[in-house]
Scaffold this motif. Sequence first.
Motif, short mmCIF file in Angstrom:
data_model
loop_
_atom_site.label_atom_id
_atom_site.label_comp_id
_atom_site.label_asym_id
_atom_site.label_seq_id
_atom_site.Cartn_x
_atom_site.Cartn_y
_atom_site.Cartn_z
N HIS A 73 0.80 -1.22 0.00
CA HIS A 73 0.00 0.00 0.00
C HIS A 73 0.84 1.27 0.00
O HIS A 73 0.32 2.35 0.29
CB HIS A 73 -0.96 -0.03 1.20
CG HIS A 73 -1.85 -1.23 1.20
ND1 HIS A 73 -1.80 -2.20 2.18
CD2 HIS A 73 -2.79 -1.64 0.31
CE1 HIS A 73 -2.69 -3.15 1.89
NE2 HIS A 73 -3.29 -2.83 0.77
N ASP A 74 2.10 1.14 -0.37
CA ASP A 74 2.93 2.33 -0.53
C ASP A 74 2.52 3.06 -1.81
O ASP A 74 2.30 2.44 -2.85
CB ASP A 74 4.41 1.95 -0.60
CG ASP A 74 5.31 3.16 -0.52
OD1 ASP A 74 5.12 3.97 0.40
OD2 ASP A 74 6.21 3.30 -1.37
N GLU A 75 2.40 4.36 -1.71
CA GLU A 75 2.00 5.17 -2.87
C GLU A 75 3.25 5.80 -3.47
O GLU A 75 3.88 6.67 -2.87
CB GLU A 75 1.01 6.25 -2.44
CG GLU A 75 0.43 7.05 -3.58
CD GLU A 75 -0.68 7.99 -3.14
OE1 GLU A 75 -0.78 9.10 -3.72
OE2 GLU A 75 -1.44 7.64 -2.22
N LYS A 80 1.65 3.71 -8.72
CA LYS A 80 0.67 4.52 -9.44
C LYS A 80 0.61 4.13 -10.91
O LYS A 80 -0.47 3.99 -11.50
CB LYS A 80 1.00 6.00 -9.30
CG LYS A 80 0.70 6.60 -7.94
CD LYS A 80 1.06 8.07 -7.93
CE LYS A 80 0.73 8.72 -6.59
NZ LYS A 80 1.10 10.15 -6.59
N ASN A 81 1.76 3.97 -11.53
CA ASN A 81 1.79 3.65 -12.96
C ASN A 81 1.33 2.23 -13.25
O ASN A 81 0.69 1.98 -14.27
CB ASN A 81 3.20 3.88 -13.52
CG ASN A 81 3.53 5.35 -13.67
OD1 ASN A 81 2.64 6.17 -13.83
ND2 ASN A 81 4.80 5.70 -13.60
N PHE A 156 -3.86 1.58 -5.97
CA PHE A 156 -2.60 1.81 -5.24
C PHE A 156 -2.87 2.53 -3.92
O PHE A 156 -3.94 3.11 -3.70
CB PHE A 156 -1.64 2.65 -6.09
CG PHE A 156 -2.16 4.03 -6.41
CD1 PHE A 156 -2.06 5.08 -5.51
CD2 PHE A 156 -2.76 4.28 -7.63
CE1 PHE A 156 -2.55 6.35 -5.81
CE2 PHE A 156 -3.25 5.55 -7.95
CZ PHE A 156 -3.14 6.57 -7.03
N GLY A 157 -1.88 2.48 -3.03
CA GLY A 157 -1.93 3.23 -1.79
C GLY A 157 -3.15 2.94 -0.93
O GLY A 157 -3.63 1.80 -0.86
N LYS A 260 -8.12 11.34 -11.17
CA LYS A 260 -6.76 10.88 -11.45
C LYS A 260 -6.48 9.50 -10.87
O LYS A 260 -5.38 8.96 -11.05
CB LYS A 260 -5.75 11.88 -10.87
CG LYS A 260 -5.87 13.28 -11.49
CD LYS A 260 -4.94 14.26 -10.78
CE LYS A 260 -5.11 15.67 -11.32
NZ LYS A 260 -4.27 16.64 -10.58
N ILE A 261 -7.46 8.94 -10.15
CA ILE A 261 -7.25 7.65 -9.48
C ILE A 261 -7.97 6.55 -10.27
O ILE A 261 -9.16 6.68 -10.55
CB ILE A 261 -7.76 7.70 -8.03
CG1 ILE A 261 -7.01 8.79 -7.26
CG2 ILE A 261 -7.58 6.35 -7.34
CD1 ILE A 261 -7.64 9.16 -5.95
#
Length: 400
Positions: A73-75, A80-81, A156-157, A260-261
């Motif tokens: 869960h690290d952003e 992200k990509n 992500f995250g 954007k998510i």
Amino acid sequence: MNELLLLNYKLLSLSIFNGISKDSAMMSLMGLFAYSSKSLSESLIYCSKFIKTLYESEYRGDFSGYLNDLIMHDENVFTKNIARGIKLNENILNAAKTELDVLNQLFMYDMDKIKEILKLQFKDSEHIVNLLGNYDISKKCISFDELCEYIKNNCFGIYAKYGAFFYKEHEIKPVKHTDNTTFEDLKDYKTQQNTLIQNTRAFIEGKGANNILLYGDRGCGKSSSVKAVFNEFKKQGLKIVQILKQDLSALDTLLEKLAKIPAKFIVFIDDLSFSQEDENLSTIKSALEGAISKRSENIVIYATTNRRNIVKETFSSREGNEVHLSDTIDENASLSDRFGITLTFLSPNKDKFIEIARKIAVDKGIEIKEDFNLKAERFALLKASRSPRVAQQFVKQYGA
């Protein structure tokens, strides 16, 4: 240089997963590693902080579960990509693989091994080192391929870890303990609920969906229906973000962030109503329809209200010297028209109220006696309402 100090240097070099080194437990562990060849007292302090944090976490002392959670869960630019399906350049890809190998080394260090290294370093203090607590390592580090697959399927995250959020103070904050209401818990209003389900399913499947206004009497399940539809589809990746009425001035900012998510979001506004002078009125009108920018297809807005026209209108608002007064009144009523679907929840009549109460009692395993109907009606009269919420309250009292 002992191996703990060397590992600390490797952790300090993380760039893709740099956020992991900012975690409180990890900072304590790295402090332990940094002082493992310099100061026993500092090593002990950092070690005790590290173990305390693990014990107090949701993993209750299982470091492997804790660390895998951080990794998953690290952003960062890599996660992200991957979530967005963007092809990574070789430098980022190789850095992510290398750093995951570094993090994997942490899974090889249980407390027994760390104690052995400290005892070799501080030979006169073995009895002190032995006082340190222990933690568990029950799992392996998530592999690179497993991590990529998890991110592709879950985002992500925090958006991978959680499904429900509040938007407060310009931040999207996760809700760790959510309401588990399902449609099985809600009695009656099946036509409205089926429309809500069908619209949300179309949204999830990318077939296009409408914003929905849930209008009606208090306690009839408007908000609960939104919570239930989230619970219905959350395993398919649906997310929900609630924004409070007083924060609607930031709605545009929230919608920009969510666009954007790479996930599907319900933006939930509960108990929507405005005065005619409310500055937020134009904000939500623009968000629903009328903005120069197109609303992102990964967002729908579900709002509840007790007022059909949402904008509070007074008799004085109908007075004045405007030439086109009717246009002003139409403008005040137009907000509700900008929702593609309006679902109406009205209080049930006496018979339907008793039927709802009986269904709730059956679900809870409460014996229905001869006096049930009479007591239910008396309770409703005292409450001056026959809503499903009142039926729930009655059943709780009846079964006590």
